[in-house]
Write an enzyme that holds these catalytic residues in place. Structure first.
Site, mmCIF file in Angstrom:
data_model
loop_
_atom_site.group_PDB
_atom_site.id
_atom_site.type_symbol
_atom_site.label_atom_id
_atom_site.label_comp_id
_atom_site.label_asym_id
_atom_site.label_seq_id
_atom_site.Cartn_x
_atom_site.Cartn_y
_atom_site.Cartn_z
ATOM 1 C CB SER A 132 -0.952 -0.015 1.165
ATOM 2 O OG SER A 132 -1.518 1.094 1.334
ATOM 3 C CE LYS A 158 -4.869 -0.352 0.149
ATOM 4 N NZ LYS A 158 -5.561 -0.757 1.012
ATOM 5 C CG LEU A 159 -1.385 3.818 -6.817
ATOM 6 C CD1 LEU A 159 -1.206 4.739 -8.105
ATOM 7 C CD2 LEU A 159 0.172 3.862 -6.360
ATOM 8 C CE LYS A 160 -4.083 3.504 2.157
ATOM 9 N NZ LYS A 160 -5.377 2.704 2.548
ATOM 10 C CG ASP A 186 -8.034 2.159 0.176
ATOM 11 O OD1 ASP A 186 -9.077 2.464 0.520
ATOM 12 O OD2 ASP A 186 -7.369 1.290 1.292
ATOM 13 C CG ASN A 188 -8.374 4.434 3.487
ATOM 14 O OD1 ASN A 188 -7.195 4.771 2.994
ATOM 15 N ND2 ASN A 188 -8.752 3.578 4.047
ATOM 16 C CD GLU A 211 -8.837 -1.321 0.142
ATOM 17 O OE1 GLU A 211 -7.889 -1.414 -0.721
ATOM 18 O OE2 GLU A 211 -8.801 -1.102 1.373
ATOM 19 C CG ASP A 236 -10.792 -1.643 4.502
ATOM 20 O OD1 ASP A 236 -11.209 -2.206 5.537
ATOM 21 O OD2 ASP A 236 -9.733 -1.036 4.188
ATOM 22 C CE LYS A 260 -7.623 -3.144 6.175
ATOM 23 N NZ LYS A 260 -7.873 -1.390 6.234
ATOM 24 N N GLY A 288 -4.432 -4.994 5.513
ATOM 25 C CA GLY A 288 -3.368 -4.678 6.423
ATOM 26 C C GLY A 288 -3.665 -3.291 7.264
#
Ligand code: NPQ
Ligand code: MG
Length: 367
Positions: A132, A158-160, A186, A188, A211, A236, A260, A288
């Site tokens: 990540s 995985k790019l935030k 992702d 968030n 995500e 997630d 998770k 993670g």
């Protein structure tokens, strides 16, 4: 027989700041539980952050929940399964429940000489590793950081992302590293359903998944989004139980799930979500939470189950820490080995762990 449970608070610096759409982390606040009895120690690591930024849970809150409500449920003979059943009377507090369930499970599996992987039905000896990548100051920085992880051997990036750091960074990474790179993003929870057309611009980059684009509570809006965006939606933060997972899949809110254990209350619930998805042919992968070796070891056992068909955020210890609390997990050909010893299959270096520990409190378990 369980004699006492120790609650250990510790602190560890990250190798570099980790920026997400919810903030920048430079260190990990840690809470471990140690279940002691019959000369065996079972370990659990809490995944909560110091502040409620990823979800509503936070580490001091988990400690309070454990002290006041969860630890008093444990008797000398309580199994992980029994604990999880009786803990259902309390709403929420998944991360607090998960750390205690895991420490109990590790204790009982060590006593039986059974590995967590065997207990869960793991079928792999090693698991492919993804990484990540935090939000970077510039696209040039991002390309350098991604190059470094690819040099390490990571098999999936995985790019935030967040509003203002999404389409162009993804375009640049795709252009620099080619169409073969396994790439996902992702958010968030950083977007709104009104951003649907904007997010659809990501469709041109052939991503594995997007995500958690929308807030945790807006499960149905993810189904609306999935009708506008062709890239698979992965949830997630929204997936807090097997029941939520079933409903999310039924309404088309997601087609992939990030599992998770900490977020769903432990490994027993994580296994249920895996089993549901496996039955339905829905891909899952192991997320993670910047775990040290204790939490990382347990995640590897989970990720070795047959339904985990996408590389997870199960990165090497060196991704996050200069020195891990266990023997470090290292990448070999982009994979991490699944521990084979009893329970989680590894132990912390106690001298080192003590050196980063701020406090240990002992709770006696009365018979
Ligand atoms: C995620 N993890 O998938 C999380 C979010 C996350 C590896 O991207 C301290 C503790 C900092 C937990 C930063 C990854 C964290 C954290 C991000 C979890 O959404
Ligand atoms: Mg995530």
């Amino acid at each position: 027989m369980i004699r006492e449970i120790r609650l250990r608070r510790a602190h560890i610096e990250l190798v570099s700041p980790f920026r997400t759409s919810f903030g920048v982390e430079t260190a990990r606040e840690l809470l471990y539980l140690e279940v002691h009895g019959d000369g065996i120690t079972g370990w659990g690591e809490c995944v909560a952050m110091s502040e409620p930024m990823y979800s509503s849970e936070f580490v001091d809150g988990c400690e309070a929940m454990l002290r006041r409500f969860l630890l008093p449920l444990v008797t000398p003979t309580t199994t992980a399964e029994q604990f999880t059943e009786v803990a259902r009377q309390f709403r929420g507090h998944y991360m607090a429940k998960a750390v205690l369930e895991t420490a109990l499970l590790d204790h009982q599996l060590r006593a039986q000489g059974v590995s967590l992987g065997t207990f869960l039905g793991a079928t792999k000896a090693r698991v492919p590793s993804g990484v990540s990548v935090g939000i970077q100051p510039t696209i040039d920085d991002l390309l350098r950081v991604v190059q470094g992880y690819l040099d390490d051997g990571y098999l999936r990036i995985k790019l935030k992302i967040e509003p203002g750091f999404d389409v162009e960074p993804v375009r640049a990474v795709r252009r620099a590293f080619g169409d073969e790179l396994l790439l996902q993003v992702d958010a968030n929870s950083a977007y709104a359903i009104s951003d649907a057309e904007h997010l659809a611009q990501l469709d041109q980059f052939n991503l594995l998944l997007i995500e958690q684009p929308l807030p945790e509570e807006q499960v149905a809006s993810h189904a609306d989004l999935a009708r506008v965006v062709r890239t698979p939606i992965c949830l997630d933060e929204s997936i807090l139980s097997v029941e939520v997972a079933r409903e999310a899949l039924d309404i088309g809110a997601c087609s992939i799930i990030n599992i998770k254990p900490g977020r769903v209350g432990g490994y027993l619930e994580a296994k249920k979500i895996h089993d549901l998805c496996y039955e339905r042919g829905v891909a899952v992968w192991c997320g993670g939470m910047l775990e040290t070796g204790i939490g990382r070891a347990a995640n590897l056992a989970l990720a070795a189950m047959p339904g985990f068909t996408l590389p997870g955020d199960t990165s090497a210890s060196a991704r996050y820490f200069h020195r891990d609390v266990t023997t470090p997990f290292v990448l070999r050909d982009g994979h991490l080995d699944v521990p084979t010893g009893p329970g989680i299959g590894c132990d912390p270096d106690l001298a080192y762990l003590d050196s980063i520990t701020s406090r240990v409190d002992t709770v006696l378990i009365a018979g």
